[in-house]
Design an enzyme around this catalytic site. Structure first.
Site, PDB file in Angstrom:
ATOM      1  N   LYS A  72      -1.100  -4.844  -0.176  1.00 40.93           N
ATOM      2  CA  LYS A  72      -1.055  -4.975   1.063  1.00 40.93           C
ATOM      3  C   LYS A  72       0.047  -6.021   1.499  1.00 40.93           C
ATOM      4  O   LYS A  72       0.573  -5.982   2.654  1.00 40.93           O
ATOM      5  CB  LYS A  72      -2.311  -5.125   1.664  1.00 40.93           C
ATOM      6  CG  LYS A  72      -3.140  -3.889   1.693  1.00 40.93           C
ATOM      7  CD  LYS A  72      -4.305  -3.992   2.400  1.00 40.93           C
ATOM      8  CE  LYS A  72      -5.434  -2.855   2.503  1.00 40.93           C
ATOM      9  NZ  LYS A  72      -6.463  -2.958   3.283  1.00 40.93           N
ATOM     10  N   ASN A  93      -0.671  -2.039   5.655  1.00 42.35           N
ATOM     11  CA  ASN A  93      -1.473  -1.035   4.965  1.00 42.35           C
ATOM     12  C   ASN A  93      -0.962   0.603   5.487  1.00 42.35           C
ATOM     13  O   ASN A  93      -1.370   1.650   4.805  1.00 42.35           O
ATOM     14  CB  ASN A  93      -2.936  -0.903   5.317  1.00 42.35           C
ATOM     15  CG  ASN A  93      -3.190  -0.398   6.722  1.00 42.35           C
ATOM     16  OD1 ASN A  93      -2.606  -1.032   7.832  1.00 42.35           O
ATOM     17  ND2 ASN A  93      -4.171   0.600   6.907  1.00 42.35           N
TER      18      ASN A  93
END
Length: 291
Positions: A72, A93
């Site tokens: 991420k 994300n």
């Protein structure tokens, strides 16, 4: 049943591991319900292959991607553009295809806010305790401070880590609302406390097989919790949640966050709006699947 043909657009999720993901259930069911010609699949991206995976996805005309652990933060370097919220949080994300590359968003946090509001929790003016100062705790601290929390107490076993994260969030928002604390000092928050807190559990404590574990085992702590939010969604009722409800508070798991972060991504990819009715239908399906 999704009919795959020459016009089907592909989305997916990249991570390592990724086999456990619930995201295909959400997105493929949504595509079917809404009549959108899109298929969603998991992509296991091994260590060292992130750059190749993002470039390959773009070359294959993949419409969008979700990103899960451990990529991420690392994926930011592979983006053509990043949404201001995701940039401040420092984690992405959701990737949305644009001309020249992917644009990164953080729908984890918009999804959490949406989930909490659906459960009647409004962060504005609240005193919030966050358990854990890892990547998730950092993002949640940012979310709470950015949405009007009166005070955000960031508790972590390593107070140095909490200090660092609190300083980053306060600097990004030009505020002093986030206060770092050693986890062992939690009792300081109970002395003379007039209001009950919103507490968000952002660690992996309580995941299978250690389902009876909890970050703070002192029952007195839970007496001061009005709303307890555990971002874990399996098991559906964690030990943290049991402590909260046993002491008169309301407890929620992370299943709605999982749902709403996915809905936010789906809407970004397809330029649509998922109705409350369709969201509820997906949520009911998830509840049947999750243990």
């Amino acid at each position: 049943m999704i009919e795959i043909n020459g016009k089907t657009r592909t989305c997916g999720i990249i991570g390592n591991p990724v086999e456990h993901t619930m995201s295909p259930v959400i997105h493929n069911t949504l595509s079917q319900i809404m009549g959108i010609n899109m298929a969603y699949v998991p992509f296991h991206v091994k260590d060292g292959q992130l750059e190749a995976a993002v470039k390959g996805a773009y070359g294959l005309n993949i419409l969008g991607m979700n990103v899960t652990v451990p990529y991420k933060s690392d994926v930011v370097a592979q983006l053509a553009e990043i949404d201001p919220l995701a940039e401040k949080i420092g984690a992405v994300n959701t990737l949305v295809r644009t001309e020249g590359g992917y644009k990164g968003y953080n729908t984890d946090m918009t999804g959490l806010l949406r989930a909490m509001k659906s459960d009647g929790i409004n962060i504005e003016g609240e005193e919030v305790i966050i358990l854990g100062a890892g990547g998730v705790g950092r993002a949640v601290a940012f979310l709470c401070a950015a949405n009007g929390a009166d005070k955000v107490y960031l508790l972590n076993r390593s107070v140095e880590k909490a200090d660092s994260v609190a300083a980053e969030v306060n600097k990004a928002l030009a505020t002093e609302h986030v206060e770092p604390m050693a986890l062992s000092d939690y009792q300081k928050l109970l002395r003379g406390a007039e209001n009950r807190y919103v507490v968000i559990q952002c660690t992996s404590v309580g995941l299978s097989p250690n389902v009876n574990d909890v970050v703070i085992a002192d029952g007195d702590f839970y007496h001061y919790i009005r709303f307890g939010y555990d971002l874990i969604y399996s098991p559906r009722e964690t030990q943290f949640m049991k402590y909260v409800t046993d002491n008169g508070g309301m407890a929620f798991n992370g299943l709605k966050m999982l749902l709403y972060q996915a809905l936010d991504a789906f809407e970004l990819w397809n330029g649509c709006k998922v109705s409350d009715e369709n969201a509820q239908q997906i949520y009911q399906k998830l509840q049947k699947v999750v243990n």
